[in-house]
Design an enzyme around this catalytic site. Sequence first.
Site, mmCIF file in Angstrom:
data_model
loop_
_atom_site.group_PDB
_atom_site.id
_atom_site.type_symbol
_atom_site.label_atom_id
_atom_site.label_comp_id
_atom_site.label_asym_id
_atom_site.label_seq_id
_atom_site.Cartn_x
_atom_site.Cartn_y
_atom_site.Cartn_z
ATOM 1 N N ILE A 45 -10.992 -40.882 60.343
ATOM 2 C CA ILE A 45 -10.686 -40.962 58.909
ATOM 3 C C ILE A 45 -9.216 -41.311 58.759
ATOM 4 O O ILE A 45 -8.335 -40.506 59.059
ATOM 5 C CB ILE A 45 -11.002 -39.635 58.193
ATOM 6 C CG1 ILE A 45 -12.493 -39.285 58.358
ATOM 7 C CG2 ILE A 45 -10.643 -39.735 56.712
ATOM 8 C CD1 ILE A 45 -12.881 -37.958 57.764
ATOM 9 N N LYS A 81 9.622 -39.449 37.892
ATOM 10 C CA LYS A 81 8.642 -39.523 36.807
ATOM 11 C C LYS A 81 9.063 -38.600 35.672
ATOM 12 O O LYS A 81 9.257 -37.402 35.878
ATOM 13 C CB LYS A 81 7.252 -39.116 37.323
ATOM 14 C CG LYS A 81 6.191 -39.026 36.233
ATOM 15 C CD LYS A 81 4.859 -38.535 36.788
ATOM 16 C CE LYS A 81 3.864 -38.291 35.668
ATOM 17 N NZ LYS A 81 2.569 -37.779 36.150
ATOM 18 N N LEU A 335 -10.172 -32.108 47.041
ATOM 19 C CA LEU A 335 -11.429 -32.710 46.604
ATOM 20 C C LEU A 335 -12.642 -31.890 47.021
ATOM 21 O O LEU A 335 -13.723 -32.064 46.457
ATOM 22 C CB LEU A 335 -11.537 -34.137 47.157
ATOM 23 C CG LEU A 335 -10.466 -35.118 46.683
ATOM 24 C CD1 LEU A 335 -10.647 -36.467 47.356
ATOM 25 C CD2 LEU A 335 -10.506 -35.268 45.167
#
Length: 511
Positions: A45, A81, A335
């Site tokens: 992965i 940001k 997740l």
Amino acid sequence: MSSDNRIKRIAIVGGGTAGWIAASVLARALPNYDCAITVIESPDIGTVGVGEATIPPILDLLQFLGIDQADFVRHTGATYKLGIKFIDWFKTGHSYWHPFGAFGTSINRRPFFHAWHKAKADGLNPQFNDFSLCAALGDAGKFRYPDQSQPGPPAGLRYALHFDAGRVAVYLRAYAERLGVTRLERNVAKATQREDGFLDELVFTDGERLGADLFIDCSGFRGLLIEQALHTGYLDWTNNLPCDRAVAMPTEMTSPRAPYTRATARPAGWQWRIPLQERAGNGYVYASAHISDQDALDDLISQVGEKALAEPRFLRFTTGRRRLLWNRNCIALGLSSGFLEPLESTSIHLAISGVYNLLEHFPDKRFDQANIDSYNAELIHELEHVRDFIILHYCLTQRDDAPLWWHCRSMTLPDSLAERIERYKATGRVRPKPGELFTDLSWFYIFEGMGVRPDAYDPLMDVVSTGRVANIMAGLAKEHAAAVAVAKSHDSHFSQPIATPARSVVSAAAQ
């Protein structure tokens, strides 16, 4: 507590951002606990390496870990940001801000947005950027750090980071390994369970095994432990958040780096743009019921208009959460715990919050059920709070140009969200519960940006005359304009060459 009952072995299945955040925080928090922490990463992965946006608590994580912010920014390709700019959400051609930091100043001990409501009701025409330094700097393409040494707007400024998620994983891996975390490169075939249903060992594809007392599942959507082994179950939220796919594509950076995340609504979803030091991260979150994968990619490419630096990557997901975030001796992070689209940049924050809450509920081998129930209750409340906040962006739209937006305007809302909307429309008030991620100010930004005007403002604002409010607003506008005028461009903060990420980079605190 008997030392025999202490957690001695922690296995984290999956690396990536969530896995290495968990390993770093636990290694930092348990320096003398005599606990072996192992991260198992699959060699098959690869690192996704997408651009990732965060919210201001990311800086608290760096401080907790003792990581030098400048070093982190340099090695992760990060930019600054100041908030999120939403384009075409209320209606096409319209934009609004969800900035960080302060908004105006309190008046009569009331948050400034109540003065905003009064001013509008009394016929004044206040301008948003006159009271939000982050929004004003963002529109000017500038950035400056907070300055607590002087009163005024710079003291209330807050910011977060955009960064390359792949580089962050590499950086935190180096940090965690210096603190004694072990990394195994293996593929997990399955997990065995004890007679009581608790996880016992990980079985690798080469036949080797690894036992642990506590397991942390960071294996992604598949939930290798929390779902495939423990069959925890999943709650589907797609009725309120129908987007179920995304395509991501990095491109060349051909324009000045904006100091904010851009979220632009499209007929079948929305597109993000995240500026990094060396490239731009772009993506389209969309509902497959309303657009094909190829059409979504074509739309993204047409909107970006820049050279792609890699092949597009498609993702499929079901918005929702596991029924339990902690089941027996397994905790799901990232997740593995569920998915909420990254509209408010909460993905990494929720993983961090999960680890922090684990520290607050850190178990022994008895795994007290009341302790587990408390963890689940707190994390589930946070997830549902964030869910409601994201739904708010959709359900208030006035767009009627596509089936997705028709659905959003008519869908049945969670009771918790419907009550907040009703209260705000009637009174202009938001009453967040203690500890909730999004404050009353954040809710105000979305309500205001999406065109919701309350029927009444806080009556305590009538203690202050309209003329006095106008004078205060005029003074604030001058202060904000002066603070913007002396700030440097955002791009000027990244004039030095960027070094290649190296595993040897780690803060002095980890030495």
